[in-house]
Design an enzyme around this catalytic site. Structure first.
Site, PDB file in Angstrom:
ATOM      1  N   LYS A 126     -11.127  -1.072  57.592  1.00 15.96           N
ATOM      2  CA  LYS A 126     -12.584  -0.892  57.707  1.00 15.96           C
ATOM      3  C   LYS A 126     -13.014   0.393  56.974  1.00 15.96           C
ATOM      4  O   LYS A 126     -12.159   1.208  56.586  1.00 15.96           O
ATOM      5  CB  LYS A 126     -12.948  -0.844  59.192  1.00 15.96           C
TER       6      LYS A 126
ATOM      7  N   PHE B 141     -23.428  -4.204  70.684  1.00 15.36           N
ATOM      8  CA  PHE B 141     -22.911  -3.355  69.603  1.00 15.36           C
ATOM      9  C   PHE B 141     -22.966  -4.036  68.235  1.00 15.36           C
ATOM     10  O   PHE B 141     -22.629  -3.418  67.228  1.00 15.36           O
ATOM     11  CB  PHE B 141     -21.472  -2.911  69.916  1.00 15.36           C
TER      12      PHE B 141
ATOM     13  N   ARG C 151      -1.489  -8.401  65.366  1.00 14.98           N
ATOM     14  CA  ARG C 151      -2.318  -7.844  66.445  1.00 14.98           C
ATOM     15  C   ARG C 151      -1.524  -6.803  67.243  1.00 14.98           C
ATOM     16  O   ARG C 151      -2.082  -5.787  67.665  1.00 14.98           O
ATOM     17  CB  ARG C 151      -2.802  -8.956  67.389  1.00 14.98           C
TER      18      ARG C 151
ATOM     19  N   ARG D 216      -3.986   1.524  65.675  1.00 16.57           N
ATOM     20  CA  ARG D 216      -5.124   2.132  66.382  1.00 16.57           C
ATOM     21  C   ARG D 216      -4.670   3.225  67.335  1.00 16.57           C
ATOM     22  O   ARG D 216      -5.376   4.208  67.543  1.00 16.57           O
ATOM     23  CB  ARG D 216      -5.918   1.051  67.116  1.00 16.57           C
TER      24      ARG D 216
ATOM     25  N   GLU E  12     -11.241 -16.905  58.481  1.00 15.71           N
ATOM     26  CA  GLU E  12     -11.529 -15.616  57.841  1.00 15.71           C
ATOM     27  C   GLU E  12     -10.975 -15.553  56.421  1.00 15.71           C
ATOM     28  O   GLU E  12     -11.628 -15.031  55.519  1.00 15.71           O
ATOM     29  CB  GLU E  12     -10.969 -14.477  58.710  1.00 15.71           C
TER      30      GLU E  12
HETATM   31  O1  CDP Z   1     -11.368  -6.115  66.357  1.00 11.39           O
HETATM   32  P1  CDP Z   1     -10.916  -6.829  67.615  1.00 11.39           P
HETATM   33  O2  CDP Z   1     -10.623  -8.279  67.377  1.00 11.39           O
HETATM   34  O3  CDP Z   1      -9.791  -6.101  68.291  1.00 11.39           O
HETATM   35  O4  CDP Z   1     -12.138  -6.752  68.656  1.00 11.39           O
HETATM   36  P2  CDP Z   1     -13.429  -7.692  68.833  1.00 11.39           P
HETATM   37  O5  CDP Z   1     -13.671  -7.834  70.283  1.00 11.39           O
HETATM   38  O6  CDP Z   1     -13.311  -8.932  68.017  1.00 11.39           O
HETATM   39  O7  CDP Z   1     -14.588  -6.769  68.255  1.00 11.39           O
HETATM   40  C1  CDP Z   1     -14.764  -6.627  66.868  1.00 11.39           C
HETATM   41  C2  CDP Z   1     -15.087  -5.194  66.575  1.00 11.39           C
HETATM   42  O8  CDP Z   1     -16.321  -4.848  67.183  1.00 11.39           O
HETATM   43  C3  CDP Z   1     -14.112  -4.154  67.105  1.00 11.39           C
HETATM   44  O9  CDP Z   1     -12.934  -4.039  66.331  1.00 11.39           O
HETATM   45  C4  CDP Z   1     -14.960  -2.908  67.056  1.00 11.39           C
HETATM   46  O10 CDP Z   1     -15.062  -2.426  65.722  1.00 11.39           O
HETATM   47  C5  CDP Z   1     -16.332  -3.459  67.470  1.00 11.39           C
HETATM   48  N1  CDP Z   1     -16.602  -3.247  68.900  1.00 11.39           N
HETATM   49  C6  CDP Z   1     -17.420  -2.203  69.274  1.00 11.39           C
HETATM   50  O11 CDP Z   1     -17.922  -1.459  68.423  1.00 11.39           O
HETATM   51  N2  CDP Z   1     -17.668  -1.965  70.615  1.00 11.39           N
HETATM   52  C7  CDP Z   1     -17.141  -2.748  71.550  1.00 11.39           C
HETATM   53  N3  CDP Z   1     -17.398  -2.506  72.833  1.00 11.39           N
HETATM   54  C8  CDP Z   1     -16.300  -3.824  71.167  1.00 11.39           C
HETATM   55  C9  CDP Z   1     -16.045  -4.056  69.843  1.00 11.39           C
HETATM   56 MG    MG Z   2     -11.836  -9.892  66.926  1.00 17.43          MG
END
Ligand code: CDP
Ligand code: MG
Length: 164
Positions: A13, A72, A100, A117, A141
């Site tokens: 990112k 968000f 993951r 992370r 994707e």
């Molecule tokens: O990226 P990942 O699949 O782990 O998480 P997601 O639930 O698919 O959310 C996508 C992205 O949204 C996250 O990687 C964060 O960048 C953002 N996010 C956020 O800003 N605040 C949250 N509470 C949850 C997700």
């Molecule tokens: Mg995701």
């Protein structure tokens, strides 16, 4: 497609790019034994009105379509378009699930040291990397970010030393 050619979509990112972590992230996937299938460096544009992202470019909108009703979401689209991203496809046995695990949890605070992370970021809204969460979403994707002809198939000479 055999299990060893499962593919996942990984993206560094804008914060990961700005912080100089592209090489580190590529290194981890490469050293693990996964094969790089495609890579592109691009910035996604978003239309902004009064500080709000009202119409993201189709790519990002589609990419995070499942999250469009989350509070968000506007900030997420703005963040993802705030600078270049490094989009990649990696291939190998169980690469979606293992990828993951290598990323850690969505919230870096819950991510163990040793994960990407867990090692390199602090806040969920600046968690430096994306990785597909299932084989189905990986396929969606990959086809969203890459044309079929941009995916390179090759046999690594290390294959027999990675798989038995
Ligand atoms: O990226 P990942 O699949 O782990 O998480 P997601 O639930 O698919 O959310 C996508 C992205 O949204 C996250 O990687 C964060 O960048 C953002 N996010 C956020 O800003 N605040 C949250 N509470 C949850 C997700
Ligand atoms: Mg995701």
């Amino acid at each position: 497609m055999s299990a060893k050619t499962e593919r996942t979509f990984i993206a560094v990112k804008p914060d990961g790019v700005q912080r100089g972590l592209m090489g580190e992230i590529i290194k981890r996937f490469e050293q693990k034994g996964f094969r790089l299938v495609a890579m592109k460096f691009l910035q996604v544009c978003v239309l902004m009105v009064d500080q709000d992202a009202v119409a993201s470019e189709d790519l990002l909108k589609q990419h995070y379509i499942d999250l469009k009703d989350r509070p968000f979401y506007p900030g997420l689209v703005k963040y993802m378009s705030s600078g270049p991203v490094l989009a990649m496809v990696w291939e190998g046995l169980n690469v979606v699930k293992t990828g993951r695990v290598m990323l850690g949890e969505t919230n870096p605070a819950d991510s163990k040291p040793g994960t990407i992370r867990g090692d390199f970021c602090i806040e969920v809204g600046r968690n430096i990397i994306h990785g597909s969460d299932s084989v189905d979403s990986a396929n969606t994707e990959i086809s969203l970010w890459f044309k079929p002809e941009e995916l390179v198939s090759f046999k690594s000479c290390a294959q027999q030393w990675i798989y038995e």
